[in-house]
Design an enzyme around this catalytic site. Structure first.
Site, PDB file in Angstrom:
ATOM      1  N   ARG A 226      84.310 -20.328  -6.868  1.00 21.84           N
ATOM      2  CA  ARG A 226      82.925 -20.267  -7.340  1.00 21.84           C
ATOM      3  C   ARG A 226      82.001 -20.425  -6.142  1.00 21.84           C
ATOM      4  NH1 ARG A 226      84.824 -18.261 -11.058  1.00 21.84           N
ATOM      5  NH2 ARG A 226      84.592 -18.714 -13.305  1.00 21.84           N
ATOM      6  N   GLU A 252      76.523 -17.717  -4.887  1.00 24.65           N
ATOM      7  CA  GLU A 252      75.577 -18.506  -5.672  1.00 24.65           C
ATOM      8  C   GLU A 252      74.164 -18.088  -5.278  1.00 24.65           C
ATOM      9  OE1 GLU A 252      74.240 -21.277  -8.421  1.00 24.65           O
ATOM     10  OE2 GLU A 252      76.249 -20.508  -8.105  1.00 24.65           O
ATOM     11  N   HIS A 273      82.838 -10.065  -7.555  1.00 23.56           N
ATOM     12  CA  HIS A 273      83.644 -10.859  -8.483  1.00 23.56           C
ATOM     13  C   HIS A 273      84.688  -9.980  -9.185  1.00 23.56           C
ATOM     14  CE1 HIS A 273      83.487 -14.732 -11.126  1.00 23.56           C
ATOM     15  NE2 HIS A 273      84.723 -14.357 -10.862  1.00 23.56           N
TER      16      HIS A 273
END
Length: 315
Positions: A226, A252, A273
């Site tokens: 993440r 992020e 992703h």
């Protein structure tokens, strides 16, 4: 699950197997568990097969499903829909996280090998010996399902594998095929660091400026976990200065602005992703779920259960 998830995961072959194993009243997909139709269906349900986009199994939903005994999830994390009420009721939960770990680990291995072959470019001044995969040191951050699979895939190659995970002993790391080290040593000694820790309150910002600045010149940082685990500002500074290279499948926010400076670093590769299950890889998730349901129906229990006490350590 969402209608889109159903189209991806529930093909005709999977539906046929579900009919074979269970009393599947219809092939109807529920993406809203608060409707009158959902309440009608839930009344008799013993097992829910869930997927991406599954609504939360709240106390109200569970009240409408008095016979529910198990949930078989066709994706990874169950945090989005499994509630404390599910655990309180003793509902058995299975996840396809192990199946989803396979393509992420394959992506990671590919990036480790490719960066060794200089696809991101070398630091200026380094000689030919800096190129290649023989004898490189690869550091794995977290022995998660994905991290363990990456270590397994690294075995046929001539790498020195380090592992940092506070929940894994030195003997356990050795059995996996790695050497246990502290976090700071992992970053200081590795030619490649691959991040596989789940995003938890304790891991947000875990890979901070000090760790990034301690990395070897031209070392590679790979993140398939993440984006919030990394200090992206620190990574940007190090990458812009040519000190480190990076492969980021997650950021992020999840989609960086088109003018974000990380997008313009020649030694940073950003992918959207895509490391997780895509296309035909989703069939692996469905087959995993079918196998779990078959075991549960036979009274054998799940091969890949999720337990409440694991939640502080898993995604």
């Amino acid at each position: 699950m969402s209608q889109e998830a159903a189209r991806i995961v529930l093909d005709d072959e999977v539906l046929a197997e579900l009919h074979e194993i269970s009393s599947l009243g219809s092939d109807e997909v529920l993406d809203d568990l608060a409707t009158a139709r959902a309440r009608e269906v839930l009344r008799d349900v013993e097992v829910l097969v869930t997927g991406w986009g599954c609504p939360e199994l709240s106390a109200e939903v569970l009240a409408a499903a008095p016979r529910l005994r198990a949930v078989v999830h066709t994706a990874g994390s169950v945090r989005g829909h499994i509630t404390s009420e599910c655990w309180d009721r003793g509902i058995a939960v299975s996840s396809a996280a192990a199946a989803n770990a396979v393509p992420v680990a394959e992506y990671t291995l590919a990036m480790i090998l490719l960066t060794g072959k200089d696809v991101l470019g070398r630091t200026p001044g380094e000689g030919p010996a800096a190129i290649g995969n023989f004898g490189r040191t690869v550091g794995i951050l977290s022995a998660s399902l994905i991290g363990r699979r990456v270590i397994e895939l690294l075995r046929p190659h001539d790498f020195d594998v380090l592992l940092s995970d506070p929940y894994v002993t030195a003997a356990e790391a050795e059995a996996l095929g790695a050497r246990s080290v502290e976090l700071d040593e992992l970053f200081a000694r590795s030619d490649v660091v691959s991040v596989h820790t789940p995003l938890l309150p304790t891991t947000r910002g875990l890979v901070g400026r000090a760790l990034i600045e301690s990395m070897r010149p031209a070392a590679v940082l790979i993140n398939t976990a993440r984006g919030a685990i990394l200090d992206q500002d620190a990574l940007l500074d190090a990458a812009s200065a040519g000190r480190v290279r990076a492969v980021l499948d997650v950021t992020e926010p999840e989609v960086l602005a088109v003018d974000h400076p990380l997008r313009h670093c020649p030694n940073v590769l950003i992918t959207p992703h895509l490391a997780g299950s895509r296309g035909n890889e989703c069939r692996r998730l469905a087959r995993h779920a079918v196998a779990e349901l078959r075991r549960w129906a036979a009274g054998s229990g799940f091969a890949h259960p999720v337990h409440r006490e694991q939640l502080e350590r898993i995604a």
